[in-house]
Design an enzyme around this catalytic site. Structure first.
Site, mmCIF file in Angstrom:
data_model
loop_
_atom_site.group_PDB
_atom_site.id
_atom_site.type_symbol
_atom_site.label_atom_id
_atom_site.label_comp_id
_atom_site.label_asym_id
_atom_site.label_seq_id
_atom_site.Cartn_x
_atom_site.Cartn_y
_atom_site.Cartn_z
ATOM 1 N N SER A 7 0.779 -1.277 0.162
ATOM 2 C CA SER A 7 0.140 -0.138 -0.061
ATOM 3 C C SER A 7 0.799 1.377 0.102
ATOM 4 C CB SER A 7 -0.931 0.175 1.133
ATOM 5 O OG SER A 7 -1.401 1.377 1.546
ATOM 6 N N HIS A 30 -1.467 -1.280 -4.513
ATOM 7 C CA HIS A 30 -2.484 -0.820 -3.692
ATOM 8 C C HIS A 30 -2.476 0.480 -3.400
ATOM 9 C CE1 HIS A 30 -5.921 -1.716 -0.686
ATOM 10 N NE2 HIS A 30 -5.569 -0.844 -0.282
ATOM 11 N N ASP A 32 -4.674 3.733 -2.007
ATOM 12 C CA ASP A 32 -5.508 4.048 -1.071
ATOM 13 C C ASP A 32 -6.447 5.411 -1.526
ATOM 14 O OD1 ASP A 32 -6.092 1.923 0.925
ATOM 15 O OD2 ASP A 32 -3.966 2.395 1.596
ATOM 16 N N MET A 34 -8.912 8.243 -0.334
ATOM 17 C CA MET A 34 -9.814 8.955 0.832
ATOM 18 C C MET A 34 -10.347 10.143 0.675
ATOM 19 S SD MET A 34 -7.216 7.658 3.959
ATOM 20 C CE MET A 34 -6.609 6.046 4.230
ATOM 21 N N HIS A 63 -8.409 1.191 -3.986
ATOM 22 C CA HIS A 63 -9.244 1.128 -2.799
ATOM 23 C C HIS A 63 -10.006 2.274 -2.404
ATOM 24 C CE1 HIS A 63 -9.641 0.093 2.145
ATOM 25 N NE2 HIS A 63 -10.654 0.009 1.220
ATOM 26 N N MET A 65 -11.960 4.676 -0.662
ATOM 27 C CA MET A 65 -12.671 4.737 0.795
ATOM 28 C C MET A 65 -13.484 6.264 0.623
ATOM 29 S SD MET A 65 -9.725 3.573 3.002
ATOM 30 C CE MET A 65 -8.476 3.697 1.632
ATOM 31 N N MET A 134 -11.506 -5.751 5.736
ATOM 32 C CA MET A 134 -10.928 -4.983 6.246
ATOM 33 C C MET A 134 -10.777 -5.304 7.594
ATOM 34 S SD MET A 134 -10.009 -2.352 4.217
ATOM 35 C CE MET A 134 -9.564 -1.396 5.461
ATOM 36 N N ASP A 172 -7.124 -6.253 4.477
ATOM 37 C CA ASP A 172 -6.264 -5.204 4.531
ATOM 38 C C ASP A 172 -6.153 -4.471 5.643
ATOM 39 O OD1 ASP A 172 -5.255 -2.579 3.831
ATOM 40 O OD2 ASP A 172 -6.943 -1.774 2.648
HETATM 41 C C1 DX5 Z 1 -6.454 1.658 5.683
HETATM 42 C C2 DX5 Z 1 -5.807 1.340 4.298
HETATM 43 C C3 DX5 Z 1 -4.729 0.480 4.264
HETATM 44 C C4 DX5 Z 1 -3.456 0.851 4.792
HETATM 45 C C5 DX5 Z 1 -2.768 -0.665 5.549
HETATM 46 O O1 DX5 Z 1 -7.481 2.388 5.699
HETATM 47 O O2 DX5 Z 1 -7.012 1.042 3.436
HETATM 48 O O3 DX5 Z 1 -4.576 0.016 2.824
HETATM 49 O O4 DX5 Z 1 -2.390 1.331 4.170
HETATM 50 O O5 DX5 Z 1 -1.739 -0.109 6.053
HETATM 51 P P1 DX5 Z 1 -0.915 -0.977 7.153
HETATM 52 O O6 DX5 Z 1 -0.531 -2.406 6.484
HETATM 53 O O7 DX5 Z 1 0.113 -0.228 7.706
HETATM 54 O O8 DX5 Z 1 -1.997 -1.378 8.111
HETATM 55 ZN ZN ZN Z 2 -6.335 0.022 1.714
#
Ligand code: DX5
Ligand code: ZN
Length: 223
Positions: A7, A30, A32, A34, A63, A65, A134, A172
């Site tokens: 990620s 990956h 992320d 947000m 991903h 969010m 998750m 994740d």
């Molecule tokens: C959290 C993200 C994850 C995050 C995971 O909301 O969706 O993808 O990057 O990070 P680690 O592996 O550090 O928990």
């Molecule tokens: Zn993620």
């Protein structure tokens, strides 16, 4: 098959291209996204995704969010997304959303928060290439793994096998050397790891180490 997905949320944003190039051994990257609404944090958007896509040929798992994910499908596909994983809590029509993604030529996945039950969605799995469980509350990297979500993995695995589907089970949040084995034993095939990869001295080696641990722990009857 085991997939390791670093990620980039945990990468160095001032050297993002260089960090992505540190994980050539990864099966996918990956990304992320947000929006500060669906989760209480902001990360990056389509332009950063595009920049990542420019420096690698690796498969980009987006991903999402974000609220109203459907509004952003075209944008993230144009930015280089190969599979768009939206949150099941953020849409009223997950099946149509998956169909839309397939019509647009990319893979579809849904992510599900720790507190959301999986049962209502078990009959819809045929529409999805991936279900992402998750194992932390979405929004931040570096949180503690929640082992109780593995019950959902076991349920999914059984259902996918009985229905003869090829949907991949992803996980994740909080995945690292001390947690990946229990997730693999439960039936996870695709592992997102942020801090465990980019926080390591040698990220490529960290990916291979995680892959080795997951491969060892995989159930004997898994394909
Ligand atoms: C959290 C993200 C994850 C995050 C995971 O909301 O969706 O993808 O990057 O990070 P680690 O592996 O550090 O928990
Ligand atoms: Zn993620």
């Amino acid at each position: 098959m085991i997939y390791i997905a670093p990620s980039i949320l945990a990468a160095d944003y001032a050297a993002l291209g260089a960090d992505v190039e540190k994980v050539p051994t990864a099966d996918l990257i990956h990304v992320d996204i947000m929006d500060g609404h669906f989760v209480p944090n902001l990360s990056f958007g389509p332009d950063v995704t595009k920049a990542v896509n420019r420096v690698t040929d690796q498969f980009l798992d987006i991903h999402m969010m974000i609220e109203e994910p459907e509004r952003w499908f075209e944008t993230y596909i144009d930015a280089g997304g190969d599979r768009l994983v939206f949150h099941i809590e953020a849409t009223n029509d997950h099946i149509n959303a998956a169909k839309k993604l397939h019509d647009l030529g990319v893979e579809a996945g849904f992510a599900i928060k720790p507190g959301t039950p999986i049962e209502p969605y078990l009959d819809d799995l045929e529409h999805f290439e991936e279900v992402m469980i998750m194992s932390v509350e979405p929004g931040f990297g570096g949180q503690k793994f929640m082992p109780e979500v593995l019950n959902k993995v076991v349920t999914l695995r059984e259902h996918i096998a009985n229905a003869g589907l090829s949907t991949i089970i992803g996980i994740d949040g909080g995945i690292g050397e001390s947690t990946i084995k229990q997730a693999a034993e439960a039936g996870v095939e695709s592992f997102v790891a942020g801090s465990a990869v980019f926080g390591a001295h040698d990220p490529a080696e960290a990916v291979e180490k995680l892959r080795g641990l997951a491969t060892e722990a995989r159930p004997a009857d898994a394909v």
